[in-house]
Design a protein around this motif. Structure first.
Motif, mmCIF file in Angstrom:
data_model
loop_
_atom_site.group_PDB
_atom_site.id
_atom_site.type_symbol
_atom_site.label_atom_id
_atom_site.label_comp_id
_atom_site.label_asym_id
_atom_site.label_seq_id
_atom_site.Cartn_x
_atom_site.Cartn_y
_atom_site.Cartn_z
ATOM 1 N N SER A 84 -2.855 -2.786 3.908
ATOM 2 C CA SER A 84 -2.106 -2.439 2.700
ATOM 3 C C SER A 84 -2.769 -1.271 1.961
ATOM 4 O O SER A 84 -2.095 -0.337 1.517
ATOM 5 C CB SER A 84 -2.007 -3.658 1.780
ATOM 6 N N ASP A 85 -4.092 -1.327 1.853
ATOM 7 C CA ASP A 85 -4.816 -0.251 1.155
ATOM 8 C C ASP A 85 -4.688 1.086 1.874
ATOM 9 O O ASP A 85 -4.726 2.149 1.236
ATOM 10 C CB ASP A 85 -6.293 -0.629 1.026
ATOM 11 N N LEU A 86 -4.540 1.025 3.193
ATOM 12 C CA LEU A 86 -4.378 2.255 3.979
ATOM 13 C C LEU A 86 -2.942 2.784 3.927
ATOM 14 O O LEU A 86 -2.650 3.858 4.466
ATOM 15 C CB LEU A 86 -4.785 2.012 5.436
ATOM 16 N N GLY A 87 -2.060 2.037 3.300
ATOM 17 C CA GLY A 87 -0.671 2.476 3.166
ATOM 18 C C GLY A 87 0.133 2.352 4.446
ATOM 19 O O GLY A 87 1.133 3.055 4.625
ATOM 20 N N ILE A 88 -0.291 1.486 5.346
ATOM 21 C CA ILE A 88 0.413 1.294 6.615
ATOM 22 C C ILE A 88 1.723 0.563 6.368
ATOM 23 O O ILE A 88 1.770 -0.413 5.615
ATOM 24 C CB ILE A 88 -0.474 0.511 7.607
ATOM 25 N N HIS A 89 2.787 1.017 6.986
ATOM 26 C CA HIS A 89 4.107 0.428 6.779
ATOM 27 C C HIS A 89 4.104 -1.050 7.154
ATOM 28 O O HIS A 89 3.448 -1.452 8.124
ATOM 29 C CB HIS A 89 5.150 1.173 7.615
ATOM 30 N N TYR A 90 4.837 -1.846 6.382
ATOM 31 C CA TYR A 90 4.827 -3.291 6.610
ATOM 32 C C TYR A 90 5.394 -3.684 7.971
ATOM 33 O O TYR A 90 5.096 -4.774 8.476
ATOM 34 C CB TYR A 90 5.554 -4.032 5.490
ATOM 35 N N ALA A 91 6.181 -2.817 8.601
ATOM 36 C CA ALA A 91 6.684 -3.129 9.940
ATOM 37 C C ALA A 91 5.529 -3.231 10.936
ATOM 38 O O ALA A 91 5.530 -4.094 11.823
ATOM 39 C CB ALA A 91 7.681 -2.060 10.394
ATOM 40 N N LEU A 92 4.517 -2.369 10.795
ATOM 41 C CA LEU A 92 3.334 -2.436 11.665
ATOM 42 C C LEU A 92 2.498 -3.664 11.360
ATOM 43 O O LEU A 92 1.860 -4.235 12.246
ATOM 44 C CB LEU A 92 2.495 -1.164 11.508
ATOM 45 N N TYR A 93 2.508 -4.069 10.106
ATOM 46 C CA TYR A 93 1.793 -5.290 9.690
ATOM 47 C C TYR A 93 2.400 -6.511 10.372
ATOM 48 O O TYR A 93 1.687 -7.317 10.987
ATOM 49 C CB TYR A 93 1.884 -5.405 8.176
ATOM 50 N N PHE A 94 3.711 -6.637 10.316
ATOM 51 C CA PHE A 94 4.375 -7.776 10.963
ATOM 52 C C PHE A 94 4.351 -7.635 12.490
ATOM 53 O O PHE A 94 4.334 -8.641 13.202
ATOM 54 C CB PHE A 94 5.807 -7.908 10.452
ATOM 55 N N PHE A 95 4.347 -6.396 12.981
ATOM 56 C CA PHE A 95 4.199 -6.156 14.424
ATOM 57 C C PHE A 95 2.885 -6.751 14.920
ATOM 58 O O PHE A 95 2.836 -7.396 15.975
ATOM 59 C CB PHE A 95 4.244 -4.651 14.703
ATOM 60 N N LEU A 96 1.812 -6.516 14.185
ATOM 61 C CA LEU A 96 0.490 -6.995 14.594
ATOM 62 C C LEU A 96 0.467 -8.504 14.753
ATOM 63 O O LEU A 96 0.008 -9.024 15.781
ATOM 64 C CB LEU A 96 -0.556 -6.560 13.565
ATOM 65 N N TRP A 97 0.961 -9.219 13.759
ATOM 66 C CA TRP A 97 0.933 -10.688 13.823
ATOM 67 C C TRP A 97 1.832 -11.193 14.951
ATOM 68 O O TRP A 97 1.456 -12.121 15.676
ATOM 69 C CB TRP A 97 1.360 -11.291 12.495
#
Length: 378
Positions: free
Chosen positions: A90-103
């Motif tokens: 989140s602090d790096l400003g990574i799009h939430y789609a990549l966040y949910f992709f990771l999990w």
């Protein structure tokens, strides 16, 4: 609903086809070769799954809470590793789609990698993962599902009696969800004794008791009140007092994609048939890992009836939830390989039933949050 059907069936078809290729590669190489998991036919479907569910929007009841926490921060204190990854991305400003992709990728990778030596299961795991709507749990209770997938992977270390590796996996799971402390008791239970339910008659007896308790929820509450309070207090969930077990919203699984009504009878059919064939399956697979797997699956089946309508009581049994996907795959493979008409017809019925239930879940997509939308459509 049409978009949901297209997305899910396309994803499942691609994963099944890749699974068939992976299974054929295993058959070609034979059991004497150490076949690497990292091939296109095994990795591409995992990436496809992660991309689709990374780009989802509002699939899973808890999705809005995870999204809001990622974008704006959360007042809740999460486990160390989950918070570290969430806050860091989140602090790096990574799009939430990549966040949910990771999990999503971690979950599906662990599911398939656990059975890398039994690739004949891959096409069927892919089918039941989507058409059994088991993906919904992964998309909803993300933290605990991450821990559950790590536990699934760790079962191999119980079978091989590698205590340190097993407990390192438990520690890793704990860093995602602290209820993983419960998993400390699993190793001593199964490290020596693999099959806790060897007799079919004994299984059916316990099964009938579970069915009886399923319609006597107040009795269940009385039986588990004391250990429930002890468990929640020990894990810092003091807000989960006994009274929460009577909260209608928290004790209804309908919103999480589970079927009610006819679906309940279908689950009775599916599980009772597997129990009936359990002795033959154990003999066919002739594997100590399968014995451990079957025992844990059976515990989950009992829990489906005893605590099936309680989101709260179901939480400890999330760790054996994903075993249901693989047991269905094990069973269908067994039936198809027997070359007997009745088992093959039963296997076909399992597949058709899940297609029907899949459509039923999607027909209530607004309620159970299975209706698929891409984030760019919002």
């Amino acid at each position: 609903m049409l978009q949901s059907i297209i997305v899910y069936t396309s994803l499942s078809t691609f994963m099944i086809l890749c699974g068939i290729v992976a299974a054929n590669r295993e058959q070609y190489k034979g059991t004497t070769f150490k076949l690497s998991f990292f091939h296109l036919e095994t990795l591409l479907p995992l990436f496809a799954f992660a991309v689709i569910f990374g780009c989802r929007y509002n699939v899973g009841v808890d999705y809005p809470a995870y999204l809001e926490g990622y974008l704006y921060g959360s007042d809740r204190e999460f486990e160390v590793l989950f918070s570290l990854v969430t806050n860091g991305m989140s602090d790096l400003g990574i799009h939430y789609a990549l966040y949910f992709f990771l999990w999503a990728f971690i979950e599906v990778f662990l599911l398939f990698y656990t059975f890398r030596k039994q690739r004949f299961l891959f096409p069927y795991i892919a089918f039941f993962l989507i058409f059994g709507s088991y993906y919904l749990s992964m998309m909803n209770i993300i933290r605990q599902q991450l821990a559950a997938c790590i536990f699934l992977f760790s079962l191999q270390y119980i079978d091989s009696r590698k205590c340190i590796k097993y407990y390192l996996c438990v520690l890793l799971a704990f860093l995602f969800h602290k209820s993983a402390l419960l998993l400390f008791i699993v190793y001593p239970l199964f490290s020596k004794k693999k099959d806790w339910f060897p007799q079919r008659k004994f299984q059916l007896f316990l099964y009938l008791i579970a069915v009886y308790l399923s319609v006597n929820y107040d009795l269940v509450i009385k039986l588990i009140a004391a250990p429930f309070s002890l468990f929640t207090t020990a894990l810092g969930y003091e807000n989960y007092l006994e009274g929460i077990l009577y909260n209608e919203k928290l004790n209804s699984v309908a919103q999480f994609g589970n079927n009610t009504g006819l679906g309940v009878y279908v689950q009775v059919y599916l599980s009772s048939v597997i129990i009936w064939y359990s002795s033959r399956m154990k003999e066919y697979y002739n594997d100590s890992f399968f014995l451990i797997f079957y025992s844990l699956w059976f515990i989950r089946i009992l829990a489906d009836f005893v605590v099936g309508d309680s989101i709260i009581l179901n939480r400890p049994f999330v760790y054996v939830y994903n075993l249901k996907i693989v047991m269905l795959a094990y069973f269908v493979v067994f039936c198809l390989r027997t070359k007997q008409k009745l088992p093959q017809l039963i296997a076909l019925s399992f597949i058709l039933i899940h297609i029907i239930l899949f459509l039923n879940v999607l027909s209530n997509g607004e309620i159970n949050t299975s209706m698929f939308k891409f984030f760019w459509q919002i």
